[in-house]
Design a protein around this motif. Structure first.
Motif, PDB file in Angstrom:
ATOM      1  N   GLY A 108      26.026 -11.314   8.541  1.00 16.27           N
ATOM      2  CA  GLY A 108      26.355 -12.570   8.890  1.00 16.27           C
ATOM      3  C   GLY A 108      25.775 -12.843   9.988  1.00 16.27           C
ATOM      4  N   ASP A 109      26.606 -13.641  10.685  1.00 13.34           N
ATOM      5  CA  ASP A 109      26.205 -14.120  12.219  1.00 13.34           C
ATOM      6  C   ASP A 109      25.019 -14.669  12.434  1.00 13.34           C
ATOM      7  OD1 ASP A 109      26.759 -14.414  14.953  1.00 13.34           O
ATOM      8  OD2 ASP A 109      26.164 -12.468  15.687  1.00 13.34           O
ATOM      9  N   GLY A 110      24.783 -15.816  11.816  1.00 13.81           N
ATOM     10  CA  GLY A 110      23.430 -16.425  11.818  1.00 13.81           C
ATOM     11  C   GLY A 110      22.605 -16.548  10.966  1.00 13.81           C
ATOM     12  N   LEU A 111      23.045 -15.475  10.123  1.00 12.71           N
ATOM     13  CA  LEU A 111      22.247 -15.276   8.782  1.00 12.71           C
ATOM     14  C   LEU A 111      22.591 -15.858   7.436  1.00 12.71           C
ATOM     15  CD1 LEU A 111      21.078 -11.568   9.086  1.00 12.71           C
ATOM     16  CD2 LEU A 111      20.236 -13.585  10.283  1.00 12.71           C
ATOM     17  N   ASP A 112      21.804 -15.922   6.473  1.00 11.80           N
ATOM     18  CA  ASP A 112      22.141 -16.658   5.184  1.00 11.80           C
ATOM     19  C   ASP A 112      22.698 -15.744   4.383  1.00 11.80           C
ATOM     20  OD1 ASP A 112      21.946 -19.082   6.460  1.00 11.80           O
ATOM     21  OD2 ASP A 112      19.948 -19.276   5.477  1.00 11.80           O
ATOM     22  N   PRO A 113      23.534 -15.837   3.196  1.00 11.35           N
ATOM     23  CA  PRO A 113      23.823 -14.962   2.028  1.00 11.35           C
ATOM     24  C   PRO A 113      22.426 -14.309   1.487  1.00 11.35           C
ATOM     25  CG  PRO A 113      25.108 -16.954   1.804  1.00 11.35           C
ATOM     26  CD  PRO A 113      24.094 -17.325   3.028  1.00 11.35           C
ATOM     27  N   GLU A 177      17.458 -20.935  15.635  1.00 15.25           N
ATOM     28  CA  GLU A 177      18.000 -20.273  16.902  1.00 15.25           C
ATOM     29  C   GLU A 177      19.535 -20.384  16.603  1.00 15.25           C
ATOM     30  OE1 GLU A 177      15.584 -20.394  20.414  1.00 15.25           O
ATOM     31  OE2 GLU A 177      17.126 -20.949  21.364  1.00 15.25           O
ATOM     32  N   VAL A 178      20.156 -19.204  16.922  1.00 16.03           N
ATOM     33  CA  VAL A 178      21.709 -19.408  16.872  1.00 16.03           C
ATOM     34  C   VAL A 178      22.209 -18.712  17.971  1.00 16.03           C
ATOM     35  CG1 VAL A 178      21.520 -19.389  14.374  1.00 16.03           C
ATOM     36  CG2 VAL A 178      21.683 -17.145  15.989  1.00 16.03           C
ATOM     37  N   VAL A 179      23.299 -19.110  18.316  1.00 19.58           N
ATOM     38  CA  VAL A 179      24.296 -18.620  19.201  1.00 19.58           C
ATOM     39  C   VAL A 179      25.082 -17.679  18.776  1.00 19.58           C
ATOM     40  CG1 VAL A 179      26.057 -18.896  21.178  1.00 19.58           C
ATOM     41  CG2 VAL A 179      24.101 -20.442  20.882  1.00 19.58           C
ATOM     42  N   SER A 180      25.287 -16.429  19.120  1.00 18.24           N
ATOM     43  CA  SER A 180      26.174 -15.406  18.338  1.00 18.24           C
ATOM     44  C   SER A 180      27.479 -15.587  18.304  1.00 18.24           C
ATOM     45  CB  SER A 180      25.504 -13.939  18.918  1.00 18.24           C
ATOM     46  OG  SER A 180      26.393 -12.977  18.349  1.00 18.24           O
ATOM     47  N   GLU A 181      27.978 -15.617  17.236  1.00 24.06           N
ATOM     48  CA  GLU A 181      29.683 -15.472  17.244  1.00 24.06           C
ATOM     49  C   GLU A 181      30.180 -14.070  17.665  1.00 24.06           C
ATOM     50  OE1 GLU A 181      30.054 -15.880  13.085  1.00 24.06           O
ATOM     51  OE2 GLU A 181      29.028 -17.843  13.020  1.00 24.06           O
ATOM     52  N   THR A 182      29.418 -13.075  17.904  1.00 27.97           N
ATOM     53  CA  THR A 182      30.063 -11.855  18.238  1.00 27.97           C
ATOM     54  C   THR A 182      29.431 -11.175  19.490  1.00 27.97           C
ATOM     55  OG1 THR A 182      28.517 -10.716  16.735  1.00 27.97           O
ATOM     56  CG2 THR A 182      30.770 -11.442  15.939  1.00 27.97           C
ATOM     57  N   ASP A 183      28.114 -11.253  19.603  1.00 30.29           N
ATOM     58  CA  ASP A 183      27.510 -10.673  20.772  1.00 30.29           C
ATOM     59  C   ASP A 183      27.567 -11.204  22.038  1.00 30.29           C
ATOM     60  OD1 ASP A 183      26.797  -9.171  18.423  1.00 30.29           O
ATOM     61  OD2 ASP A 183      24.776  -8.939  18.722  1.00 30.29           O
ATOM     62  N   VAL A 191      25.357 -14.419  23.379  1.00 34.09           N
ATOM     63  CA  VAL A 191      23.860 -14.061  23.200  1.00 34.09           C
ATOM     64  C   VAL A 191      23.035 -15.188  22.386  1.00 34.09           C
ATOM     65  CG1 VAL A 191      21.977 -12.526  22.392  1.00 34.09           C
ATOM     66  CG2 VAL A 191      24.000 -11.655  23.545  1.00 34.09           C
ATOM     67  N   THR A 192      22.148 -15.786  22.609  1.00 29.35           N
ATOM     68  CA  THR A 192      21.347 -16.385  21.788  1.00 29.35           C
ATOM     69  C   THR A 192      20.327 -15.822  21.097  1.00 29.35           C
ATOM     70  OG1 THR A 192      21.674 -18.276  23.035  1.00 29.35           O
ATOM     71  CG2 THR A 192      19.872 -18.431  21.684  1.00 29.35           C
ATOM     72  N   PHE A 193      20.192 -15.917  19.732  1.00 29.37           N
ATOM     73  CA  PHE A 193      19.011 -15.279  19.176  1.00 29.37           C
ATOM     74  C   PHE A 193      17.944 -16.267  18.318  1.00 29.37           C
ATOM     75  CE2 PHE A 193      22.538 -11.946  18.563  1.00 29.37           C
ATOM     76  CZ  PHE A 193      21.817 -10.939  19.066  1.00 29.37           C
ATOM     77  N   ARG A 194      16.760 -15.985  18.062  1.00 26.05           N
ATOM     78  CA  ARG A 194      16.061 -16.463  17.240  1.00 26.05           C
ATOM     79  C   ARG A 194      16.226 -15.744  15.786  1.00 26.05           C
ATOM     80  NH1 ARG A 194      10.959 -17.773  21.096  1.00 26.05           N
ATOM     81  NH2 ARG A 194      11.961 -19.251  22.642  1.00 26.05           N
ATOM     82  N   VAL A 195      16.428 -16.205  14.886  1.00 24.50           N
ATOM     83  CA  VAL A 195      16.278 -15.740  13.658  1.00 24.50           C
ATOM     84  C   VAL A 195      14.991 -15.855  12.731  1.00 24.50           C
ATOM     85  CG1 VAL A 195      17.615 -15.505  11.228  1.00 24.50           C
ATOM     86  CG2 VAL A 195      18.882 -15.916  13.248  1.00 24.50           C
TER      87      VAL A 195
END
Ligand code: COA
Length: 200
Positions: A108-113, A177-183, A191-195
């Motif tokens: 999860g955390d920025g990803l889709d099903p 680009e997402v801001v992590s809910e956990t990291d 932490v900001t990630f590019r997905v």
């Protein structure tokens, strides 16, 4: 794809790096053999020795111990046996443990099903020779063979130049680009990630 002693083994041969490898292989010395295999306790010392500050900065957040690594490998093996959760592999380059890659359908955390997160690290001596790109391709083959997920996904921090190159060369496209809910960073900032994603 082939199987050894009841476990999945994937092999891909790839031309040597044009400039030759940092471990002294000749530039034209024949193809590299890159394999994924499940990790055992016997691999833990080499796995830990392959960590460096880059691995810690961009992936693990801290150096592992052999004892803790063995326990982690046990969790990966149990998940593989159950067919659920995060599953990990060692990456062997010409018969020597050279890295790690895992797949996680439940992140999860920025990803889709349907997105399966992939994480990877290559030991310093083996970097710059296409090992990470090949490991990503091989783990995507594992996903296709097992029918897990509909897309492979990579979450990469914007400053991780090497990993961004891996995503591009392995054929992934930027999703968001997402801001992590956990990291979090050591200072507690998220932490900001590019997905990046690629259809399986
Ligand atoms: C990211 C990492 C796995 C790359 O492994 P690798 O086996 O060296 O990567 P590859 O050899 O497959 O190289 C892939 C591309 O990245 C480029 N690259 C590799 N290291 C690089 C670096 N330090 N700076 C810029 N580009 C780099 C390669 O030139 C290659 O580019 P190309 O495909 O355009 O020729 C490795 O640097 C590493 O273990 N880093 C620490 C852990 C980490 O960041 N994991 C990913 C977390 S998202």
């Amino acid at each position: 794809m082939r199987r050894r002693a009841g476990v999945r083994v994937a092999t891909r041969r790839r031309p040597r790096h044009p400039g030759g490898g940092p471990d002294g292989h000749a530039a034209d010395g024949g193809p590299l053999t890159i394999e994924l295999r499940p990790l055992t306790h016997a691999d833990a010392p080499a796995h830990c020795a392959g960590e460096d500050d880059e691995t810690v900065r961009w992936l693990t957040g801290g150096y592992g111990t052999v004892e803790g690594t063995c326990a982690y490998f046990d969790v990966l093996a149990a998940n593989a046996a159950a067919g659920s959760g995060k599953r990990g592999f060692g990456v062997w380059l010409d018969g020597r443990l050279a890295g790690y890659v895992d797949l996680d359908p439940d992140l999860g955390d920025g990803l889709d099903p349907g997105d399966v997160n992939l994480s990877y690290a290559v030991h310093p001596w083996a970097r710059g020779r296409g090992v990470a790109v090949e490991a990503v391709r091989l783990v995507c083959e594992v996903l296709r063979a097992t029918g897990v997920g509909t897309r492979a996904a990579l979450r990469i921090e914007p400053g991780n130049t090497a990993s961004l190159r891996v995503a591009d060369t392995a054929g992934f496209a930027l999703l968001r680009e997402v801001v992590s809910e956990t990291d979090t960073h050591p200072d507690g900032a998220p932490v900001t990630f590019r997905v990046f994603v690629r259809a399986l």
